[in-house]
Scaffold this active site. Structure first.
Site, short mmCIF file in Angstrom:
data_model
loop_
_atom_site.label_atom_id
_atom_site.label_comp_id
_atom_site.label_asym_id
_atom_site.label_seq_id
_atom_site.Cartn_x
_atom_site.Cartn_y
_atom_site.Cartn_z
N SER A 479 0.82 -1.21 0.00
CA SER A 479 0.00 0.00 0.00
C SER A 479 0.86 1.27 0.00
CB SER A 479 -0.96 -0.04 1.19
OG SER A 479 -2.00 0.89 1.06
N ASP A 490 10.32 5.90 -9.91
CA ASP A 490 9.90 6.64 -11.11
C ASP A 490 10.68 7.94 -11.29
OD1 ASP A 490 8.07 4.68 -11.67
OD2 ASP A 490 6.37 5.73 -10.78
N LYS A 504 -0.74 -4.38 -3.19
CA LYS A 504 -2.04 -3.89 -2.73
C LYS A 504 -2.19 -2.45 -3.17
CE LYS A 504 -5.26 -2.45 0.38
NZ LYS A 504 -5.71 -1.07 0.62
#
Length: 741
Positions: A479, A490, A504
């Site tokens: 999460s 990224d 998740k």
């Protein structure tokens, strides 16, 4: 979409819907078929109403936008039967054939609030359960030949249902023999073993007699909601209270989450900072077979117990002592258990703060100081923040202070963020924490059930740390941890090291079902509750012998429980979802947690991976070439690493044992297998200790905490040193030319 707006919208719209449903004359439920030989458990009117509420919420607002149909009905039936009898120890093939008539009708029944079929199925299960326990008790005093070469198939999940009671008798007779061998190998005499096993089965029968409609309804609703997706969950009022305590980050106990697997209680996760965590003796996958109260209390066998009964024995007030008999992960029940003594504590998760450590590692004659920040959860004291407390506690605030100390006092060359076993928490904290390592910009995207997409930004200019940075993750990182690690990856802001994360990537909203009905209707419902019906006020049960229990508050208002409904999905700023796939590290390690058993991609009903349009963000750097070199150097080190070989061997051994479904009932062979496993483990431990210059240990010796070695952490620090060498120790932002996406 703002959660408060969503919640208020739901409350207003659904209050009208469910108030009407509560007043309407719904289709009359079918008469529930009775089962001879047991006290038949029946649903109550409140559960019928809850079922209709949950159906409406799922059909109208779940992210999947799914409608109940015959296909979903079939999945629910299979899940429900598996939840009751996962290893096919109880039901007969004739029972399963009878249940088949419900395969395509549960969806219609649920829409009408009709619970007669699943409650009948449970009552059949209860009858079969009692039959098996009675038979087992009758077999315990038999004379068994422990020198035979017969085997016991303990995992029958993939086998056909047994056709008759005689065949089940044979299975259970072998099960009794297996349990007696386990006790015998542990070193107790036959008379004591017979007494222990008799008490175990009598306890199982006593617990079965305590089942009530709340228990049955919870099992059924788990089967229902998890057929939709793994994180849409209904909690009956008692379970809702437990869930909310944990979300409020305040509970008392040892700090471990448990589940039942093949009738044995297994540790799923351990809360960082808890007594279980601090003991360094418990791990995910360990099996708890007995519990004792106090330092000198007698052990109570908990094999086969209901999970909530086992939990009630383990939990307790702060300062009290509990002892556990534990079979370590990967070992059979015949293995010698270890005794773990723990002092219960008040576990306030918000107080399990991020903490730092500093390690200096020599490489090519040069010392490198690396700061490690361990973040157990993404926490925040929302109550204090909403009250205007400028010093409220949060992950980002704590980490900012740690970075300041590491940078200005410890003078570290690099920082590593340890997110292993971090199951997530506050989304805002994940965004704010990312902001400590990047300049302002997008961090994560959220798509709601109505397909609106929101970009969540870090709006604070500047970064607290611009030097070399790494993130450690494992299969239990989920999460918010995945949001943070994905954003760092990224942006090219640092190196992610470890194993593929949990995956998740969904957003849940908590809905109090009492808020969905007009209070005057609830009051009317309270006045018509039958005087003979058992009620639960808090934890005190009136009329405890009843199998029908209605949970009410102090004013007698029936409590309907709550629904955690999946209503959104997370996406990385590159457009990839964290759902299902999680985050793939730049440098990977073998996973100590089985990837085919733990993770979102192991859940049949999980939402799939997909992509949306990337955000507009400016990457810090392109580390593609550097990552390839880091992997190459890492692999070269692993070739000669004893720790790496031990890790791979452990994983292979656990996988081999996980694939086994039977075990020998020959005492000598079983004991030899156990002794060989222990000897192999001890020899390998001493080989590794010798390589580190530590003295060997003997069988039964305990290693001291100071000798604990975290191989994954140590190798991750070496990877960071490689990174610094490739970039001349400069801040990662200057590694390569910035580019736009």
């Amino acid at each position: 979409m703002n959660f408060k707006i969503v919640k208020e919208m739901l409350r207003r719209v659904l209050m009208i819907t469910f108030t009407a449903a509560a007043l309407a004359c719904s289709a009359s439920p079918k008469p529930q078929k009775m089962v001879d030989g047991v006290q038949n458990i029946k649903p109550d009117d409140q559960q019928s109403l809850v079922l209709r509420q949950v159906v409406s919420l799922i059909e109208g607002y779940n992210y999947k936008q799914i409608k109940l149909n015959d296909s979903i009905s079939s999945i629910i039936l299979d899940r429900y039967i598996k939840a009751l009898d996962p290893s096919k120890y109880y039901f007969l093939a004739s029972d399963i054939a009878e249940f088949e008539k419900n395969r395509t009708t549960l969806d219609d029944d649920f829409k009408n609030g009709d619970l007669s079929a699943p409650f009948y199925i449970f009552n059949v299960y209860l009858k079969r359960y009692n039959e098996r326990i009675d038979y087992s008790i009758s077999q315990i005093k038999n004379k068994y030949d422990f020198n035979q070469n017969d085997t016991y198939v303990y995992d029958r999940e993939k086998m056909p249902w047994v056709s008759n009671a005689t065949a089940l008798d044979d299975i259970w007779k072998k099960r009794v023999k297996y349990e007696l061998i386990n006790l015998k190998i542990a070193g107790t005499d036959q008379a004591k073993n017979v007494e222990t096993l008799t008490k175990r089965y009598q306890s199982l029968k006593s617990q079965a007699a305590k089942f009530n409609n709340q228990d049955v309804f919870q099992i059924l609703m788990d089967s229902f909601t998890e057929a939709i997706d793994p994180h849409t969950n209904y909690f009956n009022p008692r379970n809702a209270e437990v869930f909310n305590q944990e979300m409020a980050r305040s509970l008392e106990g040892i700090g471990a989450t448990l589940q039942l697997e093949n009738e044995v209680t297994k540790i799923v996760t351990i809360v960082p900072g808890s007594p279980a965590f601090k003991s360094k003796q418990l791990n995910a996958g360990d099996k708890i077979i007995a519990v004792a109260q106090g330092a000198n209390g007698e052990f109570e066998d908990v094999i086969g117990w209901r999970i909530d009964n086992t939990v009630s024995k383990i939990k307790g007030p702060k300062g009290t002592t509990v002892k556990l008999k534990v079979i370590p992960s990967g070992q059979e029940l015949s293995s010698k258990p270890i005794i773990v003594t723990l002092v219960r504590d008040k576990i306030i998760l918000a107080d399990q703060s991020a903490k730092k450590s500093v390690k200096t590692i020599q490489s090519d004659g040069k010392p490198y100081k690396i700061g490690i920040i361990e973040v157990p959860a993404f926490y925040a004291d929302f109550k204090a923040a909403n009250a205007g407390d400028k010093n409220y506690k949060s992950t980002t605030r704590d980490v900012r202070l740690l970075i300041d100390t590491l940078k200005n006092m410890d003078k570290v060359d690099a920082i590593v963020m340890d997110l292993r076993s971090n199951g997530g928490g506050s989304l805002n904290e994940a965004i704010d924490l990312t902001g400590l390592f990047i300049d302002k910009g997008p961090v994560v995207q959220t798509r709601e059930f109505n397909n609106t997409i929101k970009v969540n930004d870090d709006k604070n200019a500047g970064a607290a740390w611009t030097g070399p940075f790494g993130v450690m993750v494992d299969r239990l990182s989920a999460s918010a941890s995945e949001i943070f690690a994905g954003a760092i990856q990224d942006y090219g802001r640092g190196i992610v090291m470890g194993t593929q994360t949990y995956g998740k990537g969904t957003v849940q909203r908590t809905i109090d079902l009492n808020e969905m009905i007009d209070p005057t209707i609830l009051q009317k419902m309270a006045t018509v509750l039958a005087a003979t019906k058992a009620k639960v006020v808090g934890q005190k049960i009136q009329n405890p012998g009843s199998t029908s229990v209605t949970i009410v508050d102090k004013d007698g208002i029936p409590q309907l429980g709550q629904l955690n409904l999946t209503m959104g999905k997370f996406y990385r700023i590159n457009g990839n979802s964290t759902q299902h796939k999680g985050v793939i590290p730049d440098v990977t390690f073998p996973s100590i947690y089985p990837l085919d058993k733990i993770g979102e991609d192991t859940e049949p009903s999980a939402l799939p991976f997909d992509m949306i349009k990337p955000s507009n963000y400016i990457a810090v750097s392109d580390l593609t070439g550097i990552k390839a070199n880091l992997v190459k150097l890492h692999n070269e080190r692993m070739t000669g690493s004893l720790d790496y070989k031990a890790l791979v061997d452990d994983i292979a051994e656990a996988k081999k044992r996980d694939g086994e479904t039977s075990i020998t009932l020959n005492e000598a062979k079983l004991k030899a297998e156990r002794d060989q496993l222990e000897s192999k483990g001890l020899a390998r431990l001493n080989q590794i200790r010798a390589a580190r210059g530590l003295a060997p240990v003997k069988k039964g010796d305990k290693t001291v905490k100071e000798e604990a070695y975290d191989f994954v952490e140590e190798e991750s620090l070496k990877i960071m040193i490689d990174l610094m060498k490739m970039t001349d120790g400069s801040k990662t932002a200057s590694v390569s030319q910035n580019f736009n996406k």
